[in-house]
Scaffold this motif. Structure first.
Motif, PDB file in Angstrom:
ATOM      1  N   ARG A  87     -25.586 -34.453 -28.606  1.00 27.83           N
ATOM      2  CA  ARG A  87     -24.587 -35.517 -28.526  1.00 27.83           C
ATOM      3  C   ARG A  87     -24.277 -35.855 -27.061  1.00 27.83           C
ATOM      4  N   MET A  88     -24.225 -34.821 -26.241  1.00 27.72           N
ATOM      5  CA  MET A  88     -23.964 -35.043 -24.813  1.00 27.72           C
ATOM      6  C   MET A  88     -25.078 -35.923 -24.218  1.00 27.72           C
ATOM      7  N   LEU A  89     -26.310 -35.600 -24.589  1.00 24.59           N
ATOM      8  CA  LEU A  89     -27.449 -36.389 -24.114  1.00 24.59           C
ATOM      9  C   LEU A  89     -27.303 -37.848 -24.557  1.00 24.59           C
ATOM     10  N   CYS A  90     -26.934 -38.024 -25.819  1.00 23.01           N
ATOM     11  CA  CYS A  90     -26.789 -39.392 -26.339  1.00 23.01           C
ATOM     12  C   CYS A  90     -25.700 -40.143 -25.589  1.00 23.01           C
ATOM     13  N   VAL A  91     -24.623 -39.464 -25.265  1.00 20.60           N
ATOM     14  CA  VAL A  91     -23.529 -40.110 -24.527  1.00 20.60           C
ATOM     15  C   VAL A  91     -24.015 -40.536 -23.140  1.00 20.60           C
ATOM     16  N   VAL A  92     -24.762 -39.645 -22.484  1.00 17.25           N
ATOM     17  CA  VAL A  92     -25.292 -39.997 -21.152  1.00 17.25           C
ATOM     18  C   VAL A  92     -26.195 -41.223 -21.257  1.00 17.25           C
ATOM     19  N   VAL A  93     -27.066 -41.223 -22.265  1.00 11.56           N
ATOM     20  CA  VAL A  93     -27.967 -42.370 -22.461  1.00 11.56           C
ATOM     21  C   VAL A  93     -27.150 -43.643 -22.654  1.00 11.56           C
ATOM     22  N   LEU A  94     -26.091 -43.544 -23.439  1.00  9.27           N
ATOM     23  CA  LEU A  94     -25.288 -44.741 -23.716  1.00  9.27           C
ATOM     24  C   LEU A  94     -24.429 -45.153 -22.520  1.00  9.27           C
ATOM     25  N   LEU A  95     -24.193 -44.242 -21.631  1.00  6.50           N
ATOM     26  CA  LEU A  95     -23.486 -44.622 -20.397  1.00  6.50           C
ATOM     27  C   LEU A  95     -24.420 -45.321 -19.410  1.00  6.50           C
ATOM     28  N   VAL A  96     -25.678 -44.937 -19.436  1.00  7.25           N
ATOM     29  CA  VAL A  96     -26.644 -45.500 -18.482  1.00  7.25           C
ATOM     30  C   VAL A  96     -27.185 -46.850 -18.960  1.00  7.25           C
ATOM     31  N   ALA A  97     -27.544 -46.911 -20.245  1.00  7.10           N
ATOM     32  CA  ALA A  97     -28.282 -48.082 -20.757  1.00  7.10           C
ATOM     33  C   ALA A  97     -27.578 -49.417 -20.524  1.00  7.10           C
ATOM     34  N   PRO A  98     -26.265 -49.525 -20.724  1.00 12.04           N
ATOM     35  CA  PRO A  98     -25.637 -50.859 -20.627  1.00 12.04           C
ATOM     36  C   PRO A  98     -25.736 -51.508 -19.255  1.00 12.04           C
TER      37      PRO A  98
END
Lengths: 196, 425
Positions: A87-98
């Motif tokens: 989940r932490m990884l997914c949050v990081v991805v979602l912080l970077v992608a936008p």
């Protein structure tokens, strides 16, 4: 070759997820995994992995490792990545992608994708990110990062860009689905997928 | 924390340091002092009224040809490339080529080099169509060809693949698939020739036209590794950057205008740091429709463009020159001018008659009737026929001759040739 294997693993993981692997017996999961991998890895022009590579380009090492971790879990092997780290990884991805994708696709003069061709500041930022995960004992995140960087060093995918080893649009979709479907952190132990 | 846990913790920490070094490619540990290789100084350019010879590089063996490009071979001959097939974007489109020998003044017969199946076989994924091809000659005699390939959708879904030839373009091996975008590797195309750096790398002008429309200069090593890229413009403004080198640090870029509110002028940008950063786009003094440009630099302030040189249509094409760094331009050779027929589509008979007159200016058109049929097929609709002269590609050879390739009504790859210090053949 690595890109095709990554795509095949991702494809098998998607097949298992769509088939509702938690409801299947271990035997069914293994058969399903094998079938998906065989169909994915048939030689061109028959293999689904090749076809998807043409459509989506190559997936990142991160996506490949997440897929392998999921396949291991679904096939009765111990989970090597606790859910909270996933989940932490997914949050990081979602912080970077936008901001990463719009800027890389020309929204402004700043081009973060260019950092991926080699930039000390980018590598240092990744090191700091890794250190934050290390301090938090999120070792799976650290190892995913390192494996992506090592794959970049040996150019195991077609790309010369470090970003392509760490991030891809399919991973963003996966992260979004994961975070939206499981907003609260899931328990990190217990779910090994070995119930069949 | 047990001793084993502590050891594992430390090991992961060390791996992070290893990852840091793995993520810093060798080239960034060296200072990048490379400068641009400027054009040879002191070359005279063509003057208005001097003779140019018109020929056709293609043989009209396919209904459609487009996007000619060329490179000078070590022996002074030229090899040209273009894409050809039944229609643009069609599945039968292949990359065609011919060789021009200035000594004889003749083009070799057109040859088909490869099609999409060759590319697909090499890279192991579906290729639906091929597009622009751009050759680059290396110092070691290798020729690289950057080819636009599309797996699905239109040109906005393009990728760049690279083929290499060690026999001056007779045979090709696909070597690389350049990944240029983080989003599904979409959508990069190539049209204009590269600039060269003092360290042996090239700056390949590429452009994106999917989410945005902008240009970039892609820094490539001789073995096709991308080591950096530099953005020329952003947003949805301009594509097909033509980069002209002024000196070892200064370069300018002219870009095809893709805007609606600022249409009618070719966009312009400048770099003072060997192409590593570019000024915001501004309208140049060159009028232009949304159409490609070709060009060369003859000196720091002396530039030559192949351009439609009007704000509206591709029905005229000129070689224009500036001797004052783009402040003013003059036409030095009109390659085609059908402005009088603009917005007045012709009936096929009249169209063919006018084109037949144009073909008489060409040397050595073997089968004009076929060419006229091709042109009518490409450019006539029930509403009438329209002229189209576009996609100029300009090259100066080592002896100072200047060559312009352009698409003639989508039916011929036309070749205009100016000889330095001599009469046209």
């Amino acid at each position: 070759m690595t890109g095709t294997l990554v795509m095949a693993a991702a494809l098998a993981a998607v097949v298992l997820a769509l088939a509702g692997w938690r409801r299947r017996t271990l035997l069914q999961r293994r058969v399903l995994t094998m079938l998906a991998l065989v169909v994915a890895l048939l030689p061109w022009p028959f293999g689904a992995a090749h076809w998807l590579e043409g459509l989506l380009s190559q997936l990142s090492i991160t996506s490949g490792l997440l897929a392998v971790i999921m396949l291991m879990r679904a096939n009765g092997m111990p989970s090597v990545m606790p859910d909270d780290q996933r989940r932490m990884l997914c949050v990081v991805v979602l912080l970077v992608a936008p901001w990463f994708y719009p800027l890389s696709l020309g929204a402004a003069a700043l081009d973060p994708y260019a950092w991926g061709f080699g930039d000390f500041r980018f590598s240092t930022a990744l090191l700091l990110l890794g250190l934050a995960a290390w301090v938090s004992r999120a070792y799976a995140l650290c190892l995913i990062l390192v494996l992506g960087q090592v794959a970049f060093h040996f150019r195991l995918l077609h790309s010369d860009n470090l970003w392509d080893y760490l991030l891809d649009p399919a991973l963003v979709v996966y992260a979004l689905v994961t975070v939206v479907r499981r907003p609260a952190p899931a328990p990190s132990a217990g779910e090994t997928g070995a119930r069949g | 924390m047990s001793g084993r846990d502590k050891a594992f913790h430390l090991m992961v920490g060390l791996l992070l340091v290893l990852g840091y070094f793995a993520s810093t490619p060798a080239h960034i540990w060296q200072p990048d002092n490379a400068v641009l290789v400027p054009p040879e100084a002191g070359q005279a350019g063509p003057r208005p009224g001097q003779p140019w010879t018109l020929r056709a590089a293609s043989d009209a063996i396919t209904p459609l040809v487009h996007a000619g490009s060329m490179v000078e071979l070590p022996d002074g001959r030229l090899r040209a490339f273009w894409f050809a097939g039944r229609r643009e974007g069609g599945p039968d489109v292949g990359i065609h080529s011919a060789v021009f020998d200035p000594a004889t003044g003749q083009w070799s017969p057109e040859q088909r080099l490869f099609d999409r199946h060759r590319v697909a076989q090499r890279f192991g994924y579906t290729i639906r169509k091929l597009g622009n091809a751009l050759p680059v000659m290396s110092a070691d005699g290798r020729m690289r060809l950057f080819v636009v390939a599309v797996s699905f959708g239109g040109w906005a879904a393009s990728r760049l693949v690279v083929a290499e030839s060690t026999d001056l373009g007779e045979s090709w091996v696909f070597t690389d698939d350049l990944v240029l975008s983080p989003f599904l590797d979409l959508s990069y195309l190539v049209k204009t020739p590269p600039v060269r750096y003092s360290d042996g790398t090239i700056g390949l002008p590429v452009y994106h036209e999917f989410a945005g429309k902008f240009g970039e200069l892609l820094r490539l090593t001789p073995d096709n590794r991308i080591i950096d890229r530099y953005r020329i413009g952003h947003g949805r403004a301009a594509i097909q950057p033509l980069v002209l080198v002024r000196d070892d640090h200064r370069a300018v870029a002219f870009l095809r205008n893709e805007t609606r509110d600022r249409a009618g002028r070719v966009f312009f940008s400048a770099s003072e740091d060997a192409g590593r950063s570019w000024a915001p786009l501004e309208a140049s003094e060159v009028p232009g429709p949304s159409a490609a440009l070709g060009g060369i630099s003859l000196g720091p302030d002396h530039w030559l463009l192949g351009a439609n040189f009007n704000a509206y249509e591709r029905d005229e094409l000129h070689v224009v020159e500036s001797r004052d760094a783009g402040a003013s331009w003059q036409v030095i050779r009109t390659l085609a001018d059908r402005e009088t027929h603009r917005l007045k589509p012709l009936q096929p008979e009249a169209f063919r008659e006018l084109l037949a007159q144009e073909l008489k200016q060409f040397v050595g058109i073997a089968d004009p009737a076929t060419v006229l049929n091709r042109a009518a097929m490409q450019k006539c609709t029930p509403m009438g026929c329209e002229f189209q002269y576009d996609y100029p590609f300009v090259l100066r050879t080592r002896n100072g001759d200047i060559h312009v390739l352009y698409t003639w009504n989508k039916s011929l790859i036309a070749h205009a040739y100016w000889q330095a210090g001599g009469e046209a053949q």
